[in-house]
Design an enzyme around this catalytic site. Structure first.
Site, PDB file in Angstrom:
ATOM      1  CG  ASP A   1      -2.117   0.842   0.915  1.00 42.38           C
ATOM      2  OD1 ASP A   1      -2.182   1.760   0.033  1.00 42.38           O
ATOM      3  OD2 ASP A   1      -3.103   0.863   1.825  1.00 42.38           O
TER       4      ASP A   1
HETATM    5  C1  BGC Z   1      -5.097   3.443   0.175  1.00 40.67           C
HETATM    6  C2  BGC Z   1      -5.135   2.218  -1.158  1.00 40.67           C
HETATM    7  C3  BGC Z   1      -4.856   3.191  -2.277  1.00 40.67           C
HETATM    8  C4  BGC Z   1      -3.304   4.020  -2.283  1.00 40.67           C
HETATM    9  C5  BGC Z   1      -3.001   4.754  -3.536  1.00 40.67           C
HETATM   10  C6  BGC Z   1      -3.825   4.213   0.146  1.00 40.67           C
HETATM   11  O1  BGC Z   1      -3.960   5.297   1.224  1.00 40.67           O
HETATM   12  O2  BGC Z   1      -5.114   2.571   1.315  1.00 40.67           O
HETATM   13  O3  BGC Z   1      -6.382   1.835  -1.242  1.00 40.67           O
HETATM   14  O4  BGC Z   1      -4.895   2.112  -3.496  1.00 40.67           O
HETATM   15  O5  BGC Z   1      -3.445   4.573  -1.076  1.00 40.67           O
HETATM   16  O6  BGC Z   1      -3.875   5.622  -3.595  1.00 40.67           O
END
Ligand code: BGC
Length: 739
Positions: A263
């Site tokens: 993530d």
């Molecule tokens: C989120 C993800 C997301 C990623 C990219 C993170 O903060 O938890 O679900 O895909 O950011 O934006």
């Protein structure tokens, strides 16, 4: 497309070079593994390491020297995120990136419809491909453990079987467009509060029965090509480099051959990611190119520090090759796949699909006959509530979208009743007046000069003159509601809505409440309302979909993908150590104990016999159904359960027949019932259909943690068939014989 042509051109030019034939990796007719091996053999150590971390906010490097394109990642589960700057979250300001916003995943879950999940995946996959994205960061399938979970709206409810049945077709739909679905957030990531500093403490039985099955289905049934680790810790180790989750379970037990992506900012260490299953590090909080003396992406854990370790022998190239193989496989499955895909963007078909999916998931919770709305010619329909007007696509976190168009309920109702009756709107309360998120703007003006008392008085005055009052309120995507990075604080409706609804119930001739939310809310007024509808964040076509159901153009057939409790305190999370977690003296991280075990959602309420507002799986129709002739018989190693469903009403409609299994005499404590099958069946008035479900041994099993195996204990079982977890229409018993 452009990148694909460049690669093809390179293939041709190499192919035309005297004495050389097309390299295997560029030859689309070669098997993927041969292409991977060939490409890997041509790469330098530096080129390999470059592929294992971000080079911009949403891309990771390819191998330009070899014509291997970079991987482009995009949020998210509900539509294709607008372009951001190379090295910042700010909008890039493109004017051609307004997408089709599909309904929130909780809306999809409420359809209980595998065909809708496939359609959703196919459409969003086509949008991603058109925008030249290789990895779609979604779907999200974490289980709704508490109604407070801020991202419940982005997930698929409280039941692992339901989520697993819907995620698999979604993934297939996306990937048939040559785009990898990146299933997130793996795993036991069930709250937003302190999401980057909480250690989930879960026993193995609970892990395998509740929190892993949907991921396993995504990988093994859906064939997912990518998985994203979650921010939290499990077993004291961050999940983006968690050995047990990523190496032992995902890659070894499940044979996942795709790529594991962190993530954004979830990679927290130099050493662990190398050995613990992470393949691409994304979004670490370095400042990229902007304002830094050097390219800060080089400072990622899997960048220069990794290279140094490889060079001085603290890391092996064999391990690196394992990561690069997975990354190359992803490239050959997507942008360099043998079958070129072109995708399509904001097509009328996509908007139509968004409308159908949204409507298919709207849940009729209660109805005394006032719905569908049949108003007298020239009558007045009063619409009250901010959510009738507020655009909802913008907001909520990383699933925030810029859509080409958003239908709001008020406009759609005015359209539907145009020329027939008068549709008037009163705001009733002020909720969230923001009209932008991450610099994506809706263009609405939600400012309000009236006081709360005046707003209520105006609504009540109008209500007295209306034939029907349609209240459209609920939650929105602001902080502490349905929103990434914060949890909700309680389950009551915000902004004084309960008082307003109660007051409207006193004066309105007929009152219909539409709750728009992505998570459960308390409805203390439920018994005083003529009809209640649960709608969701429906995306670009939210308003039309809601109007379709309210007017009867679509007969509602959605079912709750989670329990709607009477009060938060009725749920299984009773202590601080269960939620939001505690931080004992000397601990670095918050510790969250999943003491409730497998008793999550209806597994808790039904086993404890605790009354709820509306049960899991509940949802009414404008027609009625009857279920008869339930039978069970042995079929191979398992059992076949059958019954006949009849539409006994006067309009066509769909019912979701749900099959639960009970194991009343188990050696471990088991839930009163567990969902093991469902079918959504459309029937004309008077039509009947015979349904048949298969129960294999897995469906009868619990996970025996000591033996690390699924166990179906011989003895008596029950198959319960019904229209919700509480509305069981038939119970048939059967016996699993000992071998
Ligand atoms: C989120 C993800 C997301 C990623 C990219 C993170 O903060 O938890 O679900 O895909 O950011 O934006």
């Amino acid at each position: 497309m452009k990148r694909y042509l460049i690669t093809l051109a390179l293939a041709c030019s190499l192919a035309c070079t005297p004495k050389s034939s097309t390299p295997v990796y560029l030859d689309p007719s070669q098997p993927i593994e041969a292409r991977v091996n060939d490409a890997l053999g041509r790469m330098t150590l530096e080129e390999k390491v470059a592929m294992t971390h971000a080079q911009s906010k949403f891309s990771s490097a390819g191998v330009p020297r070899l014509g291997i394109p970079e991987l482009w990642h995009t949020d998210g589960p509900h539509g294709i995120r607008p372009e951001v700057l190379w090295d910042d979250w700010d909008q890039a300001g493109w004017t051609n990136d307004s997408c089709t916003a599909f309904p929130a995943l909780i809306n999809l879950a409420a359809t209980w419809n595998r065909d809708m999940a496939l359609l959703y995946g196919d459409c969003i996959g086509a949008e991603a491909r058109y925008r030249e994205k290789d990895i779609l960061l979604g779907p999200g399938i974490n289980i709704c453990r508490t109604p407070l979970g801020g991202r419940t709206f982005e997930y698929m409810g409280e039941d692992p079987y339901l989520a697993g049945q819907l995620v698999a077709p979604y993934v297939k739909g996306v990937q048939q467009n040559g785009v990898a679905a990146c299933v997130k957030h793996f795993a036991v990531n069930n709250q937003e509060m302190r999401r980057t500093s909480t250690n989930s403490i879960v026993d193995d039985r609970t892990l395998y029965e509740i929190y892993l099955p949907a991921f396993k289905a995504a990988v093994q049934e859906g064939g997912a090509w990518a998985v994203m680790g979650s921010y939290n810790l499990y077993n004291g180790q961050f999940n983006c480099h968690n050995h047990r989750l990523l190496c032992d379970i995902l890659k070894d037990e499940w044979n996942f051959d795709g790529v594991v992506i962190s993530d954004w900012g979830g990679c927290r260490d130099d050493d662990e990611p190398i050995t613990n299953g992470l393949d691409i590090e994304m979004g670490t909080w370095t400042n990229g190119l902007r304002g830094a003396a050097s390219n800060s992406y080089d400072n990622y854990h899997l960048a220069r520090p990794y290279l140094e370790r490889l060079k001085d022998g603290r890391a092996t190239e064999e391990e690196l090759d394992g990561k690069v193989r997975r990354i190359l496989r992803t490239v050959f499955r997507t942008s360099m796949s043998p079958e070129p895909h072109f995708g399509s963007f904001t097509s009328p078909e996509h908007f139509q699909a968004a409308r159908e999916i949204a409507a298919d998931g709207i849940v009729l919770l209660k109805n005394d006959g006032v719905l569908p709305l049949k108003l007298h010619e020239g009558a007045r329909l009063l619409v009250v509530g901010e959510n009738a007007y507020k655009m909802m696509v913008v907001g909520g976190g990383s699933s925030n979208l810029k859509t080409k168009y958003e239908s709001i309920p008020l406009d759609a109702l005015q359209e539907a009743f145009d020329g027939h009756c008068e549709v008037v709107w009163e705001r009733g309360y002020v909720g969230d007046t923001t009209t932008d998120y991450n610099k994506v703007v809706t263009g609405q003006d939600l400012s309000e000069s009236r006081s709360a008392a005046q707003l209520m008085a105006d609504a009540l005055e109008q209500a007295r003159m209306a034939e029907v009052v349609l209240y459209i309120g609920g939650l929105n995507k602001s902080a502490y509601q349905d929103n990434e990075s914060t949890d909700r604080l309680d389950i009551t409706l915000p902004y004084g809505q309960d008082a307003l609804i109660e007051a409207l119930a006193q004066v309105a001739g007929k009152l219909v409440v539409v709750n728009i939310s992505g998570s459960p809310v308390a409805m203390p007024w439920a018994s005083r309302i003529n009809a209640i509808v649960q709608a969701w964040y429906g995306g670009s076509e939210a308003g039309h979909a809601l109007a379709d159901v309210l007017t009867g153009a679509v007969n509602p057939s959605g079912k709750l993908p989670f329990t709607m409790p009477l009060a938060l305190a009725d749920g299984p999370l009773k202590t601080e150590r269960q939620y939001p977690g505690i931080k004992p003296e000397g601990e670095t991280w918050w510790q969250e104990y999943y003491d409730e075990g497998v008793f999550v959602g209806y597994r808790w309420y039904d086993t404890q016999d605790i009354p709820v507002q509306f049960p899991f799986g509940h949802g009414l129709s404008y027609t009625t159904f009857d279920l008869k002739d339930a039978r069970v018989r042995k079929a191979g190693d398992g059992f076949r359960v059958s019954a006949t469903l009849t539409n006994t009403g006067s309009v066509a409609g769909a019912q979701v027949v749900q099959l639960y299994v009970a194991d009343p005499e188990a050696s471990v404590a088991r839930p009163a019932k567990e969902l093991k099958g469902f079918q959504k069946v459309y029937l004309k008035p008077g039509e009947s259909r015979q349904l048949s479900f298969t129960l294999d041994k897995q469906a009868l099993s619990f996970f025996d943690a000591d033996a690390h195996a699924w166990v179906a204990e011989p003895g008596d079982f029950q198959a319960l068939l019904g229209f919700s977890s509480a509305d069981i229409r038939a119970v048939v018993s059967f016996t699993l014989a000992s071998k």
